[in-house]
Design a protein around this motif. Structure first.
Motif, PDB file in Angstrom:
ATOM      1  N   ASN A 225      17.042  23.216  16.168  1.00  0.00           N
ATOM      2  CA  ASN A 225      17.346  21.878  15.797  1.00  0.00           C
ATOM      3  C   ASN A 225      17.313  20.942  15.975  1.00  0.00           C
ATOM      4  N   THR A 226      15.341  20.910  15.621  1.00  0.00           N
ATOM      5  CA  THR A 226      14.670  19.713  16.630  1.00  0.00           C
ATOM      6  C   THR A 226      13.514  19.491  15.040  1.00  0.00           C
ATOM      7  N   ALA A 227      13.209  18.657  15.506  1.00  0.00           N
ATOM      8  CA  ALA A 227      12.176  18.220  14.848  1.00  0.00           C
ATOM      9  C   ALA A 227      11.639  17.134  14.040  1.00  0.00           C
ATOM     10  N   ARG A 228      10.474  16.224  14.164  1.00  0.00           N
ATOM     11  CA  ARG A 228      10.220  14.645  13.713  1.00  0.00           C
ATOM     12  C   ARG A 228       9.897  14.146  13.015  1.00  0.00           C
ATOM     13  N   TRP A 229      10.152  12.764  12.605  1.00  0.00           N
ATOM     14  CA  TRP A 229       9.536  11.973  11.246  1.00  0.00           C
ATOM     15  C   TRP A 229       9.106  11.269  11.426  1.00  0.00           C
ATOM     16  N   ALA A 230       8.295  10.308  10.411  1.00  0.00           N
ATOM     17  CA  ALA A 230       6.590  10.072  10.624  1.00  0.00           C
ATOM     18  C   ALA A 230       6.940   9.032   9.616  1.00  0.00           C
ATOM     19  N   LEU A 231       6.089   7.838   9.390  1.00  0.00           N
ATOM     20  CA  LEU A 231       5.900   6.719   8.353  1.00  0.00           C
ATOM     21  C   LEU A 231       4.567   6.618   9.123  1.00  0.00           C
ATOM     22  N   LEU A 232       3.466   7.129   7.931  1.00  0.00           N
ATOM     23  CA  LEU A 232       2.528   6.213   7.753  1.00  0.00           C
ATOM     24  C   LEU A 232       1.869   5.230   7.057  1.00  0.00           C
ATOM     25  N   TYR A 233       1.301   4.192   7.136  1.00  0.00           N
ATOM     26  CA  TYR A 233       0.471   3.509   6.060  1.00  0.00           C
ATOM     27  C   TYR A 233      -0.696   3.321   5.496  1.00  0.00           C
ATOM     28  N   LYS A 234      -0.780   2.930   4.619  1.00  0.00           N
ATOM     29  CA  LYS A 234      -2.349   3.501   4.275  1.00  0.00           C
ATOM     30  C   LYS A 234      -3.118   1.874   4.204  1.00  0.00           C
TER      31      LYS A 234
ATOM     32  N   SER B 172       0.394  -1.028   0.041  1.00  0.00           N
ATOM     33  CA  SER B 172      -0.005   0.298   0.405  1.00  0.00           C
ATOM     34  C   SER B 172       0.965   1.073   0.387  1.00  0.00           C
ATOM     35  N   THR B 173       0.435   2.180  -0.465  1.00  0.00           N
ATOM     36  CA  THR B 173       0.965   3.371  -0.601  1.00  0.00           C
ATOM     37  C   THR B 173       1.310   3.589   1.540  1.00  0.00           C
ATOM     38  N   GLN B 174       2.763   4.465   1.789  1.00  0.00           N
ATOM     39  CA  GLN B 174       2.657   5.386   2.526  1.00  0.00           C
ATOM     40  C   GLN B 174       3.414   6.790   2.392  1.00  0.00           C
ATOM     41  N   LEU B 175       3.167   7.520   3.816  1.00  0.00           N
ATOM     42  CA  LEU B 175       3.007   8.544   3.363  1.00  0.00           C
ATOM     43  C   LEU B 175       4.533   9.128   4.360  1.00  0.00           C
ATOM     44  N   VAL B 176       4.886   9.944   3.660  1.00  0.00           N
ATOM     45  CA  VAL B 176       6.100  10.610   5.175  1.00  0.00           C
ATOM     46  C   VAL B 176       5.905  12.170   5.053  1.00  0.00           C
ATOM     47  N   ARG B 177       6.096  11.836   6.581  1.00  0.00           N
ATOM     48  CA  ARG B 177       5.678  13.624   7.182  1.00  0.00           C
ATOM     49  C   ARG B 177       6.928  14.290   7.815  1.00  0.00           C
ATOM     50  N   CYS B 178       7.731  15.371   7.636  1.00  0.00           N
ATOM     51  CA  CYS B 178       8.713  16.029   7.395  1.00  0.00           C
ATOM     52  C   CYS B 178       8.414  17.105   8.463  1.00  0.00           C
TER      53      CYS B 178
ATOM     54  N   SER C  67      -6.970   1.440   5.330  1.00  0.00           N
ATOM     55  CA  SER C  67      -8.295   1.668   4.818  1.00  0.00           C
ATOM     56  C   SER C  67      -8.287   3.167   5.466  1.00  0.00           C
ATOM     57  N   PHE C  68      -7.903   4.012   5.484  1.00  0.00           N
ATOM     58  CA  PHE C  68      -6.704   5.092   6.281  1.00  0.00           C
ATOM     59  C   PHE C  68      -5.632   5.330   6.231  1.00  0.00           C
ATOM     60  N   TYR C  69      -5.213   6.510   6.233  1.00  0.00           N
ATOM     61  CA  TYR C  69      -4.018   5.987   6.623  1.00  0.00           C
ATOM     62  C   TYR C  69      -2.800   5.882   8.146  1.00  0.00           C
ATOM     63  N   ARG C  70      -2.680   5.459   8.792  1.00  0.00           N
ATOM     64  CA  ARG C  70      -1.877   4.930  10.177  1.00  0.00           C
ATOM     65  C   ARG C  70      -0.834   5.065  10.876  1.00  0.00           C
ATOM     66  N   GLN C  71       0.101   5.721  11.172  1.00  0.00           N
ATOM     67  CA  GLN C  71       1.152   6.049  11.417  1.00  0.00           C
ATOM     68  C   GLN C  71       1.612   4.877  12.255  1.00  0.00           C
ATOM     69  N   VAL C  72       3.115   4.197  11.526  1.00  0.00           N
ATOM     70  CA  VAL C  72       4.003   2.926  11.741  1.00  0.00           C
ATOM     71  C   VAL C  72       5.094   2.574  12.768  1.00  0.00           C
ATOM     72  N   ALA C  73       5.229   4.246  12.032  1.00  0.00           N
ATOM     73  CA  ALA C  73       6.798   4.359  12.769  1.00  0.00           C
ATOM     74  C   ALA C  73       7.239   6.058  12.889  1.00  0.00           C
TER      75      ALA C  73
END
Length: 208
Positions: free
Chosen positions: A117-126, A105-111, A128-134
């Motif tokens: 000097n701080t940030a968040r990275w998230a990987l969401l897996y589609k 399935s399609t995955q979504l990356v958000r930065c 039935s809807f997008y859910r965060q997996v990492a």
């Protein structure tokens, strides 16, 4: 009659004082607004962070199953967006894009830059809807697991993936195990190895 004019003069004086106070107040508020604009906080993603997660539209990764090299997966980056989120006196740089797979399935990356000097990275897996997996937290050029998730990050000096040696690799070990048990990242390449919760391991064959 004199009392009347005296009263009228006093009223005019009070009005002048009132309008003067309003004028001074307006000037103060104007200066205050300018001061707020002048002190806007701007958070940017640094070069180290971008080397791991920022790639061009159309970038392509080809992976193969570690136990069967005939089973391949092609992942292409699409719908890349780069910009700045603005809230009052705060400005945060962000990057987002989709990873389209030939076998998944399609995955979504958000930065998102969250501070200096701080940030968040998230990987969401589609599904039935997008859910965060990492997810990872970034501070002072170092990554770590996000507090409360139980995820852990380990730095590996080297990692052999097939016939390629990668250096300064980041290992993200997921405590949630919603999709991946571990992900491995290398600068200027992205994800070089994916360990799934069902036991499969996909290794990077090429990146362009």
């Amino acid at each position: 009659m004199l009392c009347f004019f005296s009263y009228f003069a006093n009223v005019n004086t009070l009005r002048q004082v009132y309008y003067t106070v309003l004028l001074i107040g307006g000037i103060f508020m104007s200066l205050s607004g300018c001061r707020k604009l002048a002190t806007r906080e701007v958070y940017s993603l640094d070069a180290n962070f971008k080397s791991i997660f920022s790639f061009n539209e159309g970038s392509t990764w080809i992976y193969y199953l570690s136990t069967d090299t005939s089973k391949k997966e092609t992942v292409e980056l699409k719908n890349r967006m780069v910009g700045k989120m603005r809230f009052d006196n705060l400005e945060q740089e962000f990057i987002s894009y989709e990873l389209h797979s030939t076998m998944d399935s399609t995955q979504l990356v958000r930065c998102m830059a969250t501070g200096e000097n701080t940030a968040r990275w998230a990987l969401l897996y589609k599904d039935s809807f997008y859910r965060q997996v990492a997810e990872m937290y970034y501070s002072a050029s170092l990554f770590s697991g996000v507090m409360g998730n139980g995820d852990t990050v380990t730095y590996l000096p080297t990692l052999s993936v097939g016939d390629v040696m990668y250096y300064n690799v980041i290992e993200l070990r997921s405590a949630r195990k919603k999709k991946y048990s571990r992900l491995y990242f290398s600068g200027n390449t992205g994800i070089v190895r994916k360990d799934y919760v069902d036991g499969r391991t996909y290794l990077l064959k090429s990146f362009r």
